[in-house]
Design a protein around this motif. Structure first.
Motif, short mmCIF file in Angstrom:
data_model
loop_
_atom_site.label_atom_id
_atom_site.label_comp_id
_atom_site.label_asym_id
_atom_site.label_seq_id
_atom_site.Cartn_x
_atom_site.Cartn_y
_atom_site.Cartn_z
N CYS A 1 -26.32 -25.29 -53.31
CA CYS A 1 -26.98 -25.64 -52.05
C CYS A 1 -26.84 -27.14 -51.81
CB CYS A 1 -28.44 -25.23 -52.10
SG CYS A 1 -29.37 -25.65 -50.61
N LEU A 2 -26.17 -27.49 -50.74
CA LEU A 2 -25.95 -28.89 -50.38
C LEU A 2 -26.99 -29.30 -49.34
CD1 LEU A 2 -23.99 -31.26 -50.88
CD2 LEU A 2 -22.61 -30.38 -48.99
N VAL A 3 -27.79 -30.33 -49.65
CA VAL A 3 -28.85 -30.80 -48.76
C VAL A 3 -28.38 -32.07 -48.07
CG1 VAL A 3 -31.28 -31.44 -48.57
CG2 VAL A 3 -30.56 -29.82 -50.34
N LEU A 4 -28.19 -31.98 -46.76
CA LEU A 4 -27.67 -33.11 -45.99
C LEU A 4 -28.54 -33.37 -44.76
CD1 LEU A 4 -23.79 -32.53 -45.91
CD2 LEU A 4 -25.04 -34.20 -47.28
N ILE B 1 -28.79 -34.14 -58.47
CA ILE B 1 -28.56 -32.71 -58.67
C ILE B 1 -29.74 -32.12 -59.43
CG2 ILE B 1 -27.00 -30.95 -59.58
CD1 ILE B 1 -24.82 -33.13 -59.65
N HIS B 2 -30.26 -31.02 -58.92
CA HIS B 2 -31.36 -30.32 -59.57
C HIS B 2 -30.96 -28.86 -59.72
CE1 HIS B 2 -33.95 -33.78 -58.66
NE2 HIS B 2 -33.37 -33.77 -57.47
N THR B 3 -31.37 -28.23 -60.82
CA THR B 3 -31.13 -26.79 -61.00
C THR B 3 -32.47 -26.08 -60.93
OG1 THR B 3 -29.20 -27.20 -62.38
CG2 THR B 3 -30.19 -25.01 -62.50
N LEU B 4 -32.52 -25.08 -60.08
CA LEU B 4 -33.76 -24.35 -59.85
C LEU B 4 -33.53 -22.86 -60.04
CD1 LEU B 4 -36.70 -24.39 -58.85
CD2 LEU B 4 -35.83 -24.32 -56.52
N HIS C 1 -31.18 -16.11 -59.88
CA HIS C 1 -30.08 -17.04 -59.60
C HIS C 1 -30.43 -18.41 -60.17
CE1 HIS C 1 -27.90 -14.50 -56.66
NE2 HIS C 1 -29.10 -14.02 -56.43
N ASN C 2 -29.40 -19.17 -60.48
CA ASN C 2 -29.56 -20.59 -60.77
C ASN C 2 -29.04 -21.34 -59.55
OD1 ASN C 2 -30.78 -20.80 -63.31
ND2 ASN C 2 -28.85 -20.32 -64.34
N ILE C 3 -29.95 -21.97 -58.84
CA ILE C 3 -29.57 -22.68 -57.62
C ILE C 3 -29.36 -24.14 -57.96
CG2 ILE C 3 -30.25 -23.26 -55.27
CD1 ILE C 3 -32.12 -20.79 -55.41
N GLN C 4 -28.14 -24.61 -57.75
CA GLN C 4 -27.85 -26.03 -57.90
C GLN C 4 -28.11 -26.71 -56.57
OE1 GLN C 4 -24.00 -27.18 -59.28
NE2 GLN C 4 -24.56 -26.97 -61.42
N ILE C 5 -29.08 -27.60 -56.54
CA ILE C 5 -29.44 -28.31 -55.31
C ILE C 5 -28.86 -29.71 -55.38
CG2 ILE C 5 -31.34 -29.12 -53.88
CD1 ILE C 5 -33.07 -26.92 -55.07
N TRP C 6 -27.96 -30.00 -54.45
CA TRP C 6 -27.34 -31.31 -54.37
C TRP C 6 -27.98 -32.07 -53.21
CZ3 TRP C 6 -22.54 -32.95 -56.90
CH2 TRP C 6 -22.12 -32.05 -57.90
N ASP C 7 -28.79 -33.07 -53.54
CA ASP C 7 -29.47 -33.90 -52.56
C ASP C 7 -28.63 -35.17 -52.36
OD1 ASP C 7 -31.25 -35.30 -50.99
OD2 ASP C 7 -32.74 -35.62 -52.56
#
Length: 199
Positions: A19-22, A56-59, A64-70
């Motif tokens: 998940c890319l957070v922009l 980068i955070h893993t949730l 699922h393992n959601i990789q959050i890229w802030d």
């Protein structure tokens, strides 16, 4: 490497979501991420400072393992955004609807990204959060206007976009965010467009 190892690694990969957070700087991206981490990982809420570069955070959520890229939203960093597009499953775009003078800039940046879907990937889902609704005098009117504007931009493009008004500090409006990211939640109630290129 044995067949069982390959199958196991593939299963793990199938359960990973990127998940890319922009969005523009100060739109509330890191506050949204902080809310998710505090809600689903029991991490205490943190004072949020502007993201320089990326975090980068893993949730883990829903199997699922959601990789959050802030990713930082400063104008100097935006030319490098497309370096992060590869293998993105969900683009989470944050708009500060309380900063009326910057809404146009935010929508224009999103439009540029959507015009280059080949870089982002055509299977990437788009979620737009209209954040800081608590700071708007008439949030319903502002939200309706924003949805209409997004609809006008996307009407020539076959891009499903889900839109939700939020207040990331309180978490109001974010209750269905993680289920929506993994594709199991109620739809935010977004915009469906027809077909053809933007232009």
């Amino acid at each position: 490497m044995g067949l069982l190892t390959i199958i196991k690694k593939q299963k793990l990969k199938d359960k990973e979501l990127r998940c890319l957070v922009l969005g523009l700087d100060n739109s509330g991206k890191s506050t949204v991420v902080d809310w998710a981490l505090s809600t689903y990982k029991d991490k205490p809420r943190q004072p949020v400072t502007p993201t320089v570069g990326f975090q980068i955070h893993t949730l883990p959520y829903g199997g699922h393992n959601i990789q959050i890229w802030d990713i930082g939203g400063q104008s100097t960093l935006r030319p490098y955004w497309d370096n992060y597009f590869d293998k993105t499953d969900v683009l989470l775009w944050i708009i500060d609807i309380a900063a009326a003078a910057r809404v146009g800039e935010s929508v224009s940046e999103l439009e540029v990204i959507l015009r280059n879907r080949d870089r982002l990937g055509y299977s990437c889902r788009i979620i737009v959060l209209l954040n800081k609704k608590d700071l708007v005098d008439n949030p319903t009117e502002a939200i309706d206007a924003m949805k209409q504007r997004l609809d006008e931009i996307l009407k020539l493009e076959n891009i499903p976009v889900e839109v939700k008004a939020t207040d990331a500090l309180s978490g109001h409006g974010l209750e269905e965010l993680m289920p929506t990211i993994v594709g199991r939640g109620k739809r935010f109630g977004g915009l469906e467009s027809t077909s053809g290129p933007l232009g």
